[in-house]
Design an enzyme around this catalytic site. Structure first.
Site, short mmCIF file in Angstrom:
data_model
loop_
_atom_site.label_atom_id
_atom_site.label_comp_id
_atom_site.label_asym_id
_atom_site.label_seq_id
_atom_site.Cartn_x
_atom_site.Cartn_y
_atom_site.Cartn_z
CG HIS A 1 -1.87 -1.16 1.25
ND1 HIS A 1 -3.18 -1.05 1.85
CD2 HIS A 1 -2.38 -1.91 -0.14
CE1 HIS A 1 -3.74 -1.92 1.26
NE2 HIS A 1 -4.18 -2.05 0.38
CB SER B 1 2.99 9.09 1.93
OG SER B 1 2.49 8.78 1.02
#
Ligand code: HEM
Ligand SMILES: *[C@@H]1O[C@H](CO)[C@@H](O)[C@H](O)[C@H]1NC(C)=O
Ligand SMILES: *[C@@H]1O[C@H](CO)[C@@H](O)[C@H](O)[C@H]1NC(C)=O
Ligand SMILES: *[C@@H]1O[C@H](CO)[C@@H](O)[C@H](O)[C@H]1NC(C)=O
Ligand SMILES: *[C@@H]1O[C@H](CO)[C@@H](O)[C@H](O)[C@H]1NC(C)=O
Ligand SMILES: *[C@@H]1O[C@H](CO)[C@@H](O)[C@H](O)[C@H]1NC(C)=O
Ligand SMILES: *[C@@H]1O[C@H](CO)[C@@H](O)[C@H](O)[C@H]1NC(C)=O
Length: 297
Positions: A71, A81
């Protein structure tokens, strides 16, 4: 320091920051395997030890850590992030690394190493992780979900989302093999169990015995958070059983089974790649290592 970012203040600021990060990254140059050789020589050992401890406490954590790295890489490109708040295990690994060499290693690099050791300790292949990623400054839940493939996407959409980050059809089939361990919630596949696409019946590409077991686990209007093993065969091992499941109509997610049974599986050649990995663990493992390096770059 935790691996989580501040919230965005406004869209324009996000755009500016991302733009600046892109400039930095271009000036940064290549990732290298020995990036921390002098600044944090024991980094790998520390991450290996922490992942080992995490697996002893909860075997599923290997799968969860691999998925986090995936991801992270699909959203803004491996920059730490992704929202990691609440992931105690990541915080523990981060704390152990800070203890060893404070303020040196990026969260994105820690995730890449944790993913490698998760696969290795679960019985899978290993590879040289390239390091030197910079963490981004912001995270964004909307941005975090947009580029990610959905289990309900058609094959063309999944291939397009991988292509958008420089990964090809071989990488799609190979990296999907990560679903050889870990769990998925009923909400991710129960559409296949009842009135599939308005047909009045279950997904015909789902083995009827497995479908009936999954209906008991996931009753209609039941708790969508109940989980099933992604691999019915060897739930927590990293092996090539994922592909054997597919040729036997035992893929759990629709996005898994379409690689073998989808209308486009012949023409896109996902079908033949599945067949090549079924019964050839060595081929799958070596390609998985290459595709992980590719995804991580
Ligand atoms: C091909 C497109 C993909 C789709 C549509 C997809 C979708 C999903 C879904 C829906 C789940 C269950 C999540 C939940 O129930 O909350 C899942 C779990 C998982 N995915 Fe994927 N995934 C894809 C590719 C990948 C890739 C490329 C990797 C890693 C290389 C990966 C690794 C995992 C792992 C290890 C789990 C289990 C996590 C756990 O048990 O905590 N997936 N995936
Ligand atoms: C790395 O670990 C070894 C063995 O635990 C230790 O002797 C050495 O001092 C460590 N190196 C650094 C730079 O911390
Ligand atoms: C690392 O450095 C930060 C800031 O310099 C400090 O607050 C923190 O206590 C240090 N952590 C460790 C484990 O030394
Ligand atoms: C995908 O890319 C790899 C190199 O990264 C290459 O070896 C492979 O042949 C490509 N597969 C397809 C289907 O284009
Ligand atoms: C299945 O879905 C279709 C379309 O949504 C609907 O018309 C039909 O009544 C449903 N059948 C059952 C058995 O629920
Ligand atoms: C499922 O989990 C989510 C997130 O943890 C939670 O918000 C939701 O209420 C849960 N749903 C059920 C039915 O327990
Ligand atoms: C793919 O092609 C093979 C023969 O080349 C055929 O037997 C099979 O039914 C096809 N599968 C799909 C899903 O179209």
């Amino acid at each position: 320091m935790k691996c989580c970012r501040m919230n965005i203040l406004g869209f324009s600021m996000l755009v500016t920051v991302i733009f600046m990060l892109c400039l930095c990254r271009r000036a940064d140059g290549q990732l290298t395997a020995d990036y921390y050789a002098t600044t944090c020589p024991n980094l790998s050992r520390v991450v290996l030890r922490e992942v080992f401890k995490a697996l002893l406490a909860e075997i599923r954590m290997g799968a969860s850590l691999l998925r986090l790295h995936f991801h992270d890489c699909f959203v803004n490109g491996c920059d730490g992030s992704i929202l990691l708040d609440g992931f105690d295990v990541v915080d523990n690994i981060k704390a152990a690394v800070e203890n060893e060499c404070n303020g040196t290693v990026s969260c994105a690099d820690i995730l890449a190493l944790a993913a490698k050791y998760s696969v290795l300790l679960s019985g899978g292949p290993t590879w040289r992780v390239l390091l030197g990623r910079r963490d981004g400054l912001v995270s964004n839940q909307n941005g975090a979900n947009s580029g990610l493939p959905s289990p309900f996407d058609p094959l063309s959409q999944i291939i397009a989302k991988f292509a958008a980050v420089g990964l090809n059809v071989t990488d799609v089939v190979t990296l999907s093999g990560a679903h050889t361990f870990g769990r998925a919630r009923c909400v991710a596949f129960s559409n296949r169990l009842y009135n599939f696409s308005g047909s009045g019946a279950a997904d015909p590409t789902l083995d009827p015995t497995l479908a009936s077991q999954l209906r008991s686990l996931c009753p209609q209007n039941g708790d969508g958070n109940v989980t099933a093993n992604l691999d019915q065969n060897s739930a927590d091992l990293f092996d090539n059983h994922y592909y054997n499941n597919l040729v036997n109509n035992k893929g759990l997610l629709s996005s898994d089974q379409i690689l073998f049974s989808g209308d486009a599986a012949n023409t896109t050649s996902t079908l033949s790649i599945v067949q090549s990995y079924n019964g050839n663990t060595g081929l799958f493992f070596s390609q998985f290592a290459s595709s992980m390096i590719k995804m991580g770059t």
